[in-house]
Write a protein that holds these residues in place. Structure first.
Motif, mmCIF file in Angstrom:
data_model
loop_
_atom_site.group_PDB
_atom_site.id
_atom_site.type_symbol
_atom_site.label_atom_id
_atom_site.label_comp_id
_atom_site.label_asym_id
_atom_site.label_seq_id
_atom_site.Cartn_x
_atom_site.Cartn_y
_atom_site.Cartn_z
ATOM 1 N N THR A 168 25.169 28.384 37.578
ATOM 2 C CA THR A 168 25.869 29.554 38.117
ATOM 3 C C THR A 168 25.882 29.526 39.643
ATOM 4 O OG1 THR A 168 25.219 30.817 36.173
ATOM 5 C CG2 THR A 168 25.885 32.073 38.114
ATOM 6 N N MET A 169 24.768 29.172 40.253
ATOM 7 C CA MET A 169 24.737 29.099 41.723
ATOM 8 C C MET A 169 25.647 27.980 42.215
ATOM 9 S SD MET A 169 20.742 29.936 42.573
ATOM 10 C CE MET A 169 20.982 30.497 44.264
ATOM 11 N N MET A 170 25.740 26.912 41.415
ATOM 12 C CA MET A 170 26.614 25.802 41.795
ATOM 13 C C MET A 170 28.084 26.222 41.855
ATOM 14 S SD MET A 170 25.320 22.790 42.492
ATOM 15 C CE MET A 170 26.169 21.365 41.790
ATOM 16 N N HIS A 171 28.461 27.221 41.064
ATOM 17 C CA HIS A 171 29.853 27.682 41.126
ATOM 18 C C HIS A 171 30.188 28.178 42.530
ATOM 19 C CE1 HIS A 171 30.202 28.387 36.493
ATOM 20 N NE2 HIS A 171 30.400 27.138 36.839
ATOM 21 N N SER A 172 29.280 28.948 43.118
ATOM 22 C CA SER A 172 29.538 29.438 44.477
ATOM 23 C C SER A 172 29.496 28.293 45.481
ATOM 24 C CB SER A 172 28.495 30.492 44.868
ATOM 25 O OG SER A 172 28.587 31.618 44.033
ATOM 26 N N PHE A 173 28.503 27.436 45.361
ATOM 27 C CA PHE A 173 28.373 26.346 46.331
ATOM 28 C C PHE A 173 29.543 25.369 46.212
ATOM 29 C CE2 PHE A 173 24.479 26.586 48.818
ATOM 30 C CZ PHE A 173 23.854 27.680 48.232
ATOM 31 N N ALA A 174 30.019 25.146 44.967
ATOM 32 C CA ALA A 174 31.149 24.230 44.785
ATOM 33 C C ALA A 174 32.391 24.756 45.496
ATOM 34 C CB ALA A 174 31.432 24.035 43.295
ATOM 35 N N ALA A 175 32.533 26.078 45.552
ATOM 36 C CA ALA A 175 33.683 26.645 46.257
ATOM 37 C C ALA A 175 33.626 26.292 47.745
ATOM 38 C CB ALA A 175 33.735 28.160 46.064
ATOM 39 N N MET A 176 32.411 26.270 48.313
ATOM 40 C CA MET A 176 32.287 25.884 49.732
ATOM 41 C C MET A 176 32.739 24.440 49.928
ATOM 42 S SD MET A 176 28.976 27.748 51.374
ATOM 43 C CE MET A 176 27.657 27.474 50.210
ATOM 44 N N ALA A 177 32.410 23.581 48.946
ATOM 45 C CA ALA A 177 32.794 22.177 49.071
ATOM 46 C C ALA A 177 34.295 21.988 48.851
ATOM 47 C CB ALA A 177 32.010 21.337 48.057
ATOM 48 N N ILE A 178 34.827 22.595 47.783
ATOM 49 C CA ILE A 178 36.209 22.314 47.383
ATOM 50 C C ILE A 178 37.207 23.046 48.276
ATOM 51 C CG2 ILE A 178 37.880 22.591 45.509
ATOM 52 C CD1 ILE A 178 35.379 22.275 43.602
ATOM 53 N N ILE A 179 37.047 24.359 48.396
ATOM 54 C CA ILE A 179 37.997 25.123 49.209
ATOM 55 C C ILE A 179 37.755 24.814 50.690
ATOM 56 C CG2 ILE A 179 39.058 27.374 49.583
ATOM 57 C CD1 ILE A 179 38.945 26.454 46.618
ATOM 58 N N GLY A 180 36.504 24.516 51.028
ATOM 59 C CA GLY A 180 36.202 24.143 52.412
ATOM 60 C C GLY A 180 36.970 22.910 52.864
ATOM 61 N N VAL A 181 37.354 22.057 51.922
ATOM 62 C CA VAL A 181 38.171 20.881 52.245
ATOM 63 C C VAL A 181 39.663 21.202 52.128
ATOM 64 C CG1 VAL A 181 38.834 18.595 51.388
ATOM 65 C CG2 VAL A 181 36.421 19.151 51.704
ATOM 66 N N LEU A 182 40.027 21.955 51.074
ATOM 67 C CA LEU A 182 41.451 22.246 50.851
ATOM 68 C C LEU A 182 42.043 23.134 51.942
ATOM 69 C CD1 LEU A 182 41.760 22.925 47.021
ATOM 70 C CD2 LEU A 182 42.795 21.058 48.328
ATOM 71 N N TRP A 183 41.245 24.077 52.442
ATOM 72 C CA TRP A 183 41.785 25.062 53.400
ATOM 73 C C TRP A 183 42.316 24.405 54.677
ATOM 74 C CZ3 TRP A 183 43.592 29.809 53.353
ATOM 75 C CH2 TRP A 183 43.770 30.481 54.570
ATOM 76 N N PRO A 184 41.523 23.580 55.368
ATOM 77 C CA PRO A 184 42.094 22.953 56.566
ATOM 78 C C PRO A 184 43.230 21.984 56.247
ATOM 79 C CG PRO A 184 39.880 22.127 56.124
ATOM 80 C CD PRO A 184 40.094 23.280 55.208
ATOM 81 N N ILE A 185 43.252 21.406 55.048
ATOM 82 C CA ILE A 185 44.335 20.464 54.742
ATOM 83 C C ILE A 185 45.646 21.226 54.523
ATOM 84 C CG2 ILE A 185 45.170 18.703 53.133
ATOM 85 C CD1 ILE A 185 42.284 17.886 52.670
ATOM 86 N N VAL A 186 45.677 22.131 53.514
ATOM 87 C CA VAL A 186 46.936 22.831 53.227
ATOM 88 C C VAL A 186 46.831 24.354 53.245
ATOM 89 C CG1 VAL A 186 47.912 20.968 51.843
ATOM 90 C CG2 VAL A 186 46.550 22.744 50.730
#
Lengths: 113, 429
Positions: free
Chosen positions: B65-83
């Motif tokens: 469950t905690m990984m769900h929040s942390f994964a968002a930092m990894a995934i969206i943290g990369v997607l946001w500056p790209i697109v």
């Protein structure tokens, strides 16, 4: 009367509990335990596989009237197995039980279980 | 974000619509500093959410469950500056989504500046882009609470990546970035864009995926309410950056938003305490944090536009609304595990509509028109999120798989998906 102590893997606790309830055994005690049996398990630590020692296990204690002993053993064996003959699934110990007292009512033995 | 319909012509985002020469404005180091701090505060909410959610699930699922929040930092943290930033805050393409090749990979904003709220000074565009990126991270992480304890990790990762691109970025553009609701609906910090969209997505996902095995018959106790309380504390602190930072300035408007945030959170907590004391004769810690969140969510769209009495009223009433929404969920029987809709959806909708009755300044077009704008915002955010979420759920479920297989659900996510356990300290090893 017997006291049954079972050491099982933590990930099987829910399955075992459900199997016991299905077999009519609803009063159990579960606690955390650590131990080392035949299994040599590998754990992942920062991307490296390391050999685990004293793995986390769950210890079940169940007081049983005699006719429930075999159904209880069958249920645990069936539910706690990860696969035929796989090491590390745990053990079951059956001990004679001398006396049981239910604290709330003072009922003893067969009625007390 | 800086839409105020009172300055309707300047309602577009700093980057999209400002016609003047930004370089003629003086640099605003005060606003830059506060925006940098706010950016960090909003990021702090993500581990806060991980602790909040992580404490509420069963022991076997705490890490997953905690990984769900942390994964968002990894995934969206990369997607946001790209697109993400280009889609949300680029010039509008038909009102639904933005695009600007200059913002793709943030390539064109290395040295650019944007005006602050009152357009008298300027701050670096990077700080605005990064501040906005934190909102993009926390929104999909909120959804995860609705299907906690029963999803595959890979399916979840794919789902939030697609959801961010197809739901969050367009919605942020529609409400804040120059899309068709910009300058209409009042939404300071994301009542519609974040809480309603995440709440509705959570509701759809909970119904689509079905309940956890054993729900609602078996008790499923929180593994660590202490951690949940600490997480709620971090969320409350982070929310000052969330709301006050959304003013994109450092001055009077920032102080107003911060004050209303504090008042509504306390009012929500007090109100939930009162409810539980009256109904159950016991005030629970989980009820306390639920009230805090209800108040914070309700004030999120409103913090810049209402006064203390309004903040008190919104916060106080939000707990009643959420309490009712959760009671209704229990009647209907669907398994929104951590009440994403019950808290974020319900309080988000209530705050977005309720703020109309407490506005500091009555808009020129009148309250009735404003009320319609607010309802329209709720319908657009809820509708877009519901439809797109359902499509994405079907897509992910039919391809990589989203629902955890029965055996693995019983074993728990920590063991089955991550090969770890959260509370090794309880065992001798």
């Amino acid at each position: 009367m017997k006291l049954l102590i079972a050491i099982i893997q933590p990930d099987k606790l829910d399955e075992v509990h459900e199997a016991l309830v299905a077999a009519g055994i609803t009063r159990i005690t579960a606690s955390r335990a650590s131990g080392q049996g035949r299994a040599q398990e590998m754990e992942l630590y920062r991307g490296t596989e390391v050999a685990a020692s004293r793995m986390p296990k769950v210890r079940l204690e169940i007081a049983l009237n005699d006719e429930f002993v075999q159904p209880c053993i069958d249920a645990i064996v069936r539910a706690a197995r990860h696969g035929e003959g796989e090491r590390g699934d745990g053990k079951i110990f059956v001990l004679p039980l001398e006396r049981v007292v239910r604290i709330s009512t003072g009922e003893e033995d067969r009625q007390g279980i | 974000m800086r839409k105020t319909m009172f300055a309707a012509t300047a309602a577009l985002t700093p980057t999209a619509a400002w016609a003047g020469d930004v370089m003629a404005l003086p640099e605003d180091s005060g606003a830059t500093a506060w925006m940098l701090a706010s950016t960090a505060l909003v990021l702090l909410m993500v581990p806060g959410l991980a602790m909040f959610y992580g404490g509420l699930v069963r022991t076997k699922n705490v890490l997953g469950t905690m990984m769900h929040s942390f994964a968002a930092m990894a995934i969206i943290g990369v997607l946001w500056p790209i697109v993400g930033y280009a889609m949300a805050f680029g010039p509008t393409q038909g009102g639904f989504v933005g695009w600007d090749s200059e913002k793709f990979l943030l390539s064109g904003i290395d040295t650019t500046w944007i005006p602050i709220l009152d357009e008298t000074r300027r701050i670096p565009e990077y700080v605005f882009a990064m501040f906005q990126g934190k909102f993009a991270i926390i929104t999909p992480a909120l959804i995860a609470g609705a299907f906690a304890e029963r999803v595959r990790f890979g399916g979840y990762a794919l789902f939030i990546a697609l959801w961010s691109i197809l739901v969050y970025n367009p919605l942020a553009h529609i409400v804040w970035g120059g899309g068709f609701l910009t300058g209409e609906a009042i939404d300071l910090a994301g009542g519609t864009v974040i809480h309603i969209s995440a709440g509705v997505a959570g509701l759809v996902a909970a119904v689509y995926l079905g309940a956890r095995h054993g729900y609602p018959r078996s008790a499923m106790h929180p593994n660590n309410l202490v951690m949940t309380l600490m997480g709620a504390g971090l969320l409350w602190v982070g929310w000052f950056g969330f709301n006050a930072g959304s003013q994109v300035s450092s001055g009077l408007a920032t102080a107003q938003a911060l004050t209303m945030t504090q008042i509504a959170a306390s009012a929500g907590a007090l109100s939930w305490m009162g409810l539980e004391a009256a109904l159950h004769r016991k005030v629970s810690s989980l009820g306390m944090v639920s009230g805090i969140l209800a108040g914070l969510v309700a004030i999120t769209p409103a913090a810049g536009h209402v006064q203390p009495l309004g903040a008190l009223a919104l916060g106080f009433a939000a707990s009643f609304v959420c309490y009712g929404a959760i009671a209704l969920k229990n009647k209907l029987g669907y398994d929104d595990t951590l009440d994403v809709f019950g808290i974020h959806g319900a309080a988000g909708i209530f705050g977005a509509i309720g703020l109309t009755f407490f506005l500091r300044d009555t808009p020129e077009h009148g309250l009735a028109t404003q009320l319609w704008f607010q309802v329209k915002g709720v319908l657009v955010a809820g509708g877009l999120s519901a439809v797109a979420t359902l499509l994405l759920l079907v897509l992910v479920d039919k391809t990589v798989g989203l629902r955890l297989p029965h055996r693995e659900e019983l074993a728990g996510m920590d063991h089955a998906l991550h090969g770890e356990h959260g509370y090794g300290l309880m065992n001798v090893n």
